[in-house]
Motif scaffolding. Structure first.
Motif, PDB file in Angstrom:
ATOM      1  N   ILE A  12     -47.666  19.044 -19.914  1.00  0.00           N
ATOM      2  CA  ILE A  12     -48.682  18.624 -18.947  1.00  0.00           C
ATOM      3  C   ILE A  12     -48.167  18.846 -17.530  1.00  0.00           C
ATOM      4  O   ILE A  12     -48.892  19.333 -16.655  1.00  0.00           O
ATOM      5  N   THR A  13     -46.904  18.526 -17.295  1.00  0.00           N
ATOM      6  CA  THR A  13     -46.312  18.715 -15.974  1.00  0.00           C
ATOM      7  C   THR A  13     -46.306  20.195 -15.583  1.00  0.00           C
ATOM      8  O   THR A  13     -46.660  20.541 -14.454  1.00  0.00           O
ATOM      9  N   ILE A  36     -55.355  16.695  -7.037  1.00  0.00           N
ATOM     10  CA  ILE A  36     -55.755  17.612  -8.096  1.00  0.00           C
ATOM     11  C   ILE A  36     -54.786  17.521  -9.273  1.00  0.00           C
ATOM     12  O   ILE A  36     -55.204  17.485 -10.439  1.00  0.00           O
ATOM     13  N   CYS A  37     -53.492  17.450  -8.988  1.00  0.00           N
ATOM     14  CA  CYS A  37     -52.498  17.332 -10.062  1.00  0.00           C
ATOM     15  C   CYS A  37     -52.665  16.022 -10.830  1.00  0.00           C
ATOM     16  O   CYS A  37     -52.555  15.999 -12.059  1.00  0.00           O
ATOM     17  N   GLY A  38     -52.917  14.941 -10.129  1.00  0.00           N
ATOM     18  CA  GLY A  38     -53.105  13.657 -10.794  1.00  0.00           C
ATOM     19  C   GLY A  38     -54.337  13.637 -11.673  1.00  0.00           C
ATOM     20  O   GLY A  38     -54.297  13.173 -12.819  1.00  0.00           O
ATOM     21  N   ILE A  43     -56.746  14.075 -17.146  1.00  0.00           N
ATOM     22  CA  ILE A  43     -57.642  14.735 -18.104  1.00  0.00           C
ATOM     23  C   ILE A  43     -56.837  15.319 -19.264  1.00  0.00           C
ATOM     24  O   ILE A  43     -57.184  15.134 -20.441  1.00  0.00           O
ATOM     25  N   LEU A  44     -55.750  16.017 -18.944  1.00  0.00           N
ATOM     26  CA  LEU A  44     -54.919  16.605 -20.004  1.00  0.00           C
ATOM     27  C   LEU A  44     -54.270  15.529 -20.877  1.00  0.00           C
ATOM     28  O   LEU A  44     -54.075  15.735 -22.078  1.00  0.00           O
ATOM     29  N   VAL A  69     -49.115  10.441 -14.416  1.00  0.00           N
ATOM     30  CA  VAL A  69     -47.710  10.444 -14.000  1.00  0.00           C
ATOM     31  C   VAL A  69     -47.113  11.842 -14.162  1.00  0.00           C
ATOM     32  O   VAL A  69     -46.357  12.306 -13.303  1.00  0.00           O
ATOM     33  N   SER A  70     -47.479  12.530 -15.233  1.00  0.00           N
ATOM     34  CA  SER A  70     -46.993  13.898 -15.436  1.00  0.00           C
ATOM     35  C   SER A  70     -47.518  14.829 -14.350  1.00  0.00           C
ATOM     36  O   SER A  70     -46.802  15.701 -13.865  1.00  0.00           O
TER      37      SER A  70
END
Length: 97
Positions: A12-13, A36-38, A43-44, A69-70
């Motif tokens: 995910i990261t 966007i990353c959060g 979602i992932l 968090v990832s």
């Protein structure tokens, strides 16, 4: 947490990091990249709970939290890399290179 579970979270990261690089290549302001990353990580994380049999979260809230968090970890990894390369460049300039 077993190694297989950690690989799921690391995936995910990596996906969020690559998405951040894609966003950075667009005209969108860079201040939105952590958000966007959060969101993408959340979602992932939820998708991972349903798709990956040994996902480290058993309910939607924890799965979203693991994903968020990832996603934020991807932003942190980028910032660490950025700071380390900036420091290395400035040390090279001070040494006359």
């Amino acid at each position: 947490m077993e190694i297989g579970n950690m690989a799921n979270v690391a995936a995910i990261t990596v996906i969020c990091y690559l998405a951040a690089l894609g966003v950075k290549a667009t005209k969108l302001d860079n201040k939105f990249i952590p958000i966007i990353c959060g969101v993408l990580g959340g979602i992932l994380g939820v998708v991972g709970m349903f798709v990956i049999p040994e996902y480290p979260a058993g309910d939607i809230l924890n799965a979203a939290a693991v994903g968020i968090v990832s996603g934020f970890a991807a932003t942190g990894i980028h910032q660490v890399y950025k700071q380390m390369t900036k420091k290395t460049e400035s040390e090279g300039e001070q040494n006359g290179e």
